[in-house]
Design a protein around this motif. Structure first.
Motif, mmCIF file in Angstrom:
data_model
loop_
_atom_site.group_PDB
_atom_site.id
_atom_site.type_symbol
_atom_site.label_atom_id
_atom_site.label_comp_id
_atom_site.label_asym_id
_atom_site.label_seq_id
_atom_site.Cartn_x
_atom_site.Cartn_y
_atom_site.Cartn_z
ATOM 1 N N LYS A 145 21.869 -10.858 -12.335
ATOM 2 C CA LYS A 145 22.496 -9.600 -11.623
ATOM 3 C C LYS A 145 24.009 -9.347 -12.190
ATOM 4 N N LYS A 146 24.872 -10.526 -12.128
ATOM 5 C CA LYS A 146 26.277 -10.520 -12.636
ATOM 6 C C LYS A 146 26.156 -9.852 -14.120
ATOM 7 N N GLN A 147 25.344 -10.465 -15.095
ATOM 8 C CA GLN A 147 25.201 -9.817 -16.485
ATOM 9 C C GLN A 147 24.799 -8.323 -16.445
ATOM 10 N N GLN A 148 23.867 -7.890 -15.534
ATOM 11 C CA GLN A 148 23.819 -6.720 -15.406
ATOM 12 C C GLN A 148 24.841 -5.789 -14.957
ATOM 13 N N LEU A 149 25.493 -6.022 -14.110
ATOM 14 C CA LEU A 149 26.552 -5.392 -13.604
ATOM 15 C C LEU A 149 27.866 -5.097 -14.612
#
Length: 138
Positions: A31-35
């Motif tokens: 999720k952090k990478q996607q954001l």
């Protein structure tokens, strides 16, 4: 750092917590990478919108003096009627998305106004649209 108790119950609590972290940590990092990738993409899009706006303003500078003609281009010639915003979902986070805008044109007499009014109104709409899109991206 808090001192751990050296008991079997505390050991079981710590093992359960470790299992939970090992299970959910990959999801959270994804999720952090996607954001972060979405933030980078939005920054690039905002830069391109600003560059397009700057190019449009430079094009305006070539013939901006015609706006000074008496009673030619009135402030209410181009108005924003409606701004269309939607919401997107990136990794469970709601973000605003610019979907467009509706513009209104002022009434003017086609015979008594200069020929460049239509082109100027189109460019003003484009400039306003770029401003609104940059505002949503920010």
């Amino acid at each position: 750092m808090a001192k751990l108790k050296l008991t079997k119950n505390e050991q079981k609590t710590q093992k359960d917590a470790l299992k939970m972290y090992q299970r959910y940590l990959p999801t959270l990092t994804l999720k952090k990478q996607q954001l972060q990738s979405e933030i980078r993409a939005i920054d690039e899009k905002a830069k391109s919108v600003r560059a397009e706006k700057k190019a449009l303003e430079e094009d305006f500078e070539k013939w901006i003096s015609v706006f000074g003609e008496k009673d030619a281009f009135k402030p209410d010639m181009v108005t924003v009627k409606n701004i269309k915003k939607g919401w997107g979902n990136i990794a469970g986070v709601k973000i605003p998305v610019y979907e467009g805008a509706d513009f209104g044109r002022g009434d003017y007499n086609l015979y008594s106004t200069p020929l460049w009014i239509d082109m100027a109104a189109d460019r003003m709409e484009k400039a306003l649209e770029l401003d609104l899109e940059a505002e949503v991206l920010d």
